[in-house]
Design a protein around this motif. Structure first.
Motif, PDB file in Angstrom:
ATOM      1  N   GLY A  43       1.120  -1.380   0.402  1.00 30.73           N
ATOM      2  CA  GLY A  43       0.307  -0.037  -0.246  1.00 30.73           C
ATOM      3  C   GLY A  43       0.902   1.250   0.238  1.00 30.73           C
ATOM      4  O   GLY A  43       0.748   2.461   0.000  1.00 30.73           O
ATOM      5  N   VAL A  44       2.054   1.512  -0.186  1.00 30.80           N
ATOM      6  CA  VAL A  44       3.056   2.214  -1.039  1.00 30.80           C
ATOM      7  C   VAL A  44       2.968   2.788  -1.945  1.00 30.80           C
ATOM      8  O   VAL A  44       2.756   2.037  -3.111  1.00 30.80           O
ATOM      9  N   ARG A  45       2.757   4.228  -1.841  1.00 28.33           N
ATOM     10  CA  ARG A  45       2.851   4.829  -3.752  1.00 28.33           C
ATOM     11  C   ARG A  45       3.786   5.832  -3.572  1.00 28.33           C
ATOM     12  O   ARG A  45       4.397   6.335  -2.399  1.00 28.33           O
ATOM     13  N   ALA A  46       3.883   5.588  -4.660  1.00 28.35           N
ATOM     14  CA  ALA A  46       5.891   6.353  -5.192  1.00 28.35           C
ATOM     15  C   ALA A  46       5.629   7.395  -6.333  1.00 28.35           C
ATOM     16  O   ALA A  46       5.022   6.869  -7.570  1.00 28.35           O
ATOM     17  N   ILE A  47       6.630   8.113  -6.431  1.00 25.40           N
ATOM     18  CA  ILE A  47       6.268   9.488  -7.162  1.00 25.40           C
ATOM     19  C   ILE A  47       7.867   9.630  -7.992  1.00 25.40           C
ATOM     20  O   ILE A  47       8.629   9.501  -6.950  1.00 25.40           O
ATOM     21  N   ASP A  48       8.005   8.966  -9.157  1.00 24.72           N
ATOM     22  CA  ASP A  48       9.219   9.924  -9.870  1.00 24.72           C
ATOM     23  C   ASP A  48       9.213  11.409  -9.921  1.00 24.72           C
ATOM     24  O   ASP A  48       8.460  11.748 -10.920  1.00 24.72           O
ATOM     25  N   VAL A  49      10.421  12.495  -9.340  1.00 23.40           N
ATOM     26  CA  VAL A  49      10.637  12.843  -9.440  1.00 23.40           C
ATOM     27  C   VAL A  49      11.604  13.300 -10.477  1.00 23.40           C
ATOM     28  O   VAL A  49      12.309  12.893 -10.416  1.00 23.40           O
ATOM     29  N   MET A  50      11.562  13.872 -12.120  1.00 26.06           N
ATOM     30  CA  MET A  50      12.743  14.335 -13.265  1.00 26.06           C
ATOM     31  C   MET A  50      12.853  15.688 -13.129  1.00 26.06           C
ATOM     32  O   MET A  50      11.761  15.666 -12.517  1.00 26.06           O
ATOM     33  N   GLY A  51      13.836  15.515 -13.996  1.00 28.64           N
ATOM     34  CA  GLY A  51      13.896  17.220 -14.601  1.00 28.64           C
ATOM     35  C   GLY A  51      15.899  16.906 -14.185  1.00 28.64           C
ATOM     36  O   GLY A  51      16.203  17.137 -13.745  1.00 28.64           O
ATOM     37  N   SER A  52      16.094  18.502 -14.593  1.00 22.62           N
ATOM     38  CA  SER A  52      17.325  18.795 -15.011  1.00 22.62           C
ATOM     39  C   SER A  52      18.144  19.093 -13.063  1.00 22.62           C
ATOM     40  O   SER A  52      17.574  19.118 -12.630  1.00 22.62           O
ATOM     41  N   ILE A  53      19.146  19.198 -13.432  1.00 19.22           N
ATOM     42  CA  ILE A  53      19.795  19.498 -12.262  1.00 19.22           C
ATOM     43  C   ILE A  53      19.835  20.658 -12.042  1.00 19.22           C
ATOM     44  O   ILE A  53      19.365  21.907 -12.750  1.00 19.22           O
ATOM     45  N   GLY A  54      18.975  21.653 -10.577  1.00 20.24           N
ATOM     46  CA  GLY A  54      18.979  23.368 -10.755  1.00 20.24           C
ATOM     47  C   GLY A  54      17.483  23.257 -11.633  1.00 20.24           C
ATOM     48  O   GLY A  54      17.217  24.606 -10.721  1.00 20.24           O
ATOM     49  N   SER A  55      16.330  22.321 -11.690  1.00 23.91           N
ATOM     50  CA  SER A  55      15.467  22.272 -11.733  1.00 23.91           C
ATOM     51  C   SER A  55      14.386  22.811 -10.571  1.00 23.91           C
ATOM     52  O   SER A  55      13.374  23.348 -10.294  1.00 23.91           O
ATOM     53  N   GLY A  56      14.970  22.334  -9.386  1.00 19.21           N
ATOM     54  CA  GLY A  56      13.765  22.657  -7.487  1.00 19.21           C
ATOM     55  C   GLY A  56      13.774  20.959  -7.182  1.00 19.21           C
ATOM     56  O   GLY A  56      12.541  21.001  -7.046  1.00 19.21           O
ATOM     57  N   LYS A  57      13.890  19.946  -8.498  1.00 19.76           N
ATOM     58  CA  LYS A  57      13.431  18.963  -7.597  1.00 19.76           C
ATOM     59  C   LYS A  57      13.438  18.829  -6.235  1.00 19.76           C
ATOM     60  O   LYS A  57      11.989  17.944  -5.694  1.00 19.76           O
TER      61      LYS A  57
END
Ligand code: MG
Length: 226
Positions: A43-57
């Motif tokens: 029951g665990v939800r996972a979120i993949d956060v992608m983006g450039s270096i320095g985009s603010g992830k």
């Protein structure tokens, strides 16, 4: 008038490592399905956060953790080529973190996420943020088994990020346009970036945020269904 330019593109089968690459991608997809099964069974939800270096992830993850940690038991898996800078930052919020250093690789893959999950007690978690390695090319081809893929683009990257990297915006279901507090200084219209994202992926949800002043963070949380 602009002169037309000759553009060289690899044809079908022309890239030497293409067969090897396809094997990797197929194997990764199998492992991503397995990661999803493991997450769902707990029951665990996972979120993949992608983006450039320095985009603010990392900053976005921190702001969401601040707002969500009373409601969810949260962990973070941080992908980075060489450092622990980002996981150190998120760990300061009292969140369990697992660092993955990919060395030469420009993306996380489902196998690395599987290894990271072994370090976490999933029975004590509700939510995992996975911060992917910072770039807009490699992560697109490697789903990790996460329930949502988010791509972060900041106005400081200039106006052409989406049109230059359409694939990752097709992969993601949420696009965050970040650093809107700097839009005027940069001379970049965040709404134009949003339009570009919707053009390459009509079903994408776009959220405008500023990590610095907190604008849009609640909208992002809502878009994530959290
Ligand atoms: Mg980061």
């Amino acid at each position: 008038m602009e002169m037309p330019r000759e553009v060289i593109r690899p044809g079908e089968g022309e890239v030497l490592d293409i067969e090897l690459q396809e094997d990797f991608i197929r194997r990764n997809e199998e492992l991503a399905r397995r990661v999803r099964e493991i997450l769902d069974s707990h029951g665990v939800r996972a979120i993949d956060v992608m983006g450039s270096i320095g985009s603010g992830k990392t900053c976005l993850i921190e702001r969401m953790v601040e707002r969500l940690r009373e409601r969810y038991r949260i962990a973070m898996i941080g992908g980075d080529v060489a450092t622990t800078i980002d996981t150190d930052r998120v760990a300061r919020h009292g969140v369990k973190v697992v660092q993955v250093n990919t060395g030469a690789e420009c993306h996380l893959d489902a196998n690395l996420v599987m290894k990271a999950l072994e370090r976490l007690d999933l029975s004590k978690l509700d939510l995992i943020f996975i911060e992917n390695v910072g770039n807009l090319i490699c992560p697109a081809e490697y789903p990790l088994g996460a329930h949502v893929r988010v791509v972060v683009v900041s106005v400081t990257e200039g106006p052409y990020t989406v049109v230059k990297h359409p694939m990752i915006f097709r992969e993601a279901s949420i696009c965050v346009v970040n650093k809107i507090d700097l839009a005027e200084a940069m001379g970049v219209d965040p709404h134009r970036i949003a339009e570009d994202a919707r053009r390459v992926n009509p079903s994408i949800t776009v959220v405008l945020t500023s990590c610095r002043d907190g604008r849009g963070i609640d909208d992002l949380i809502r878009a994530l269904g959290l």
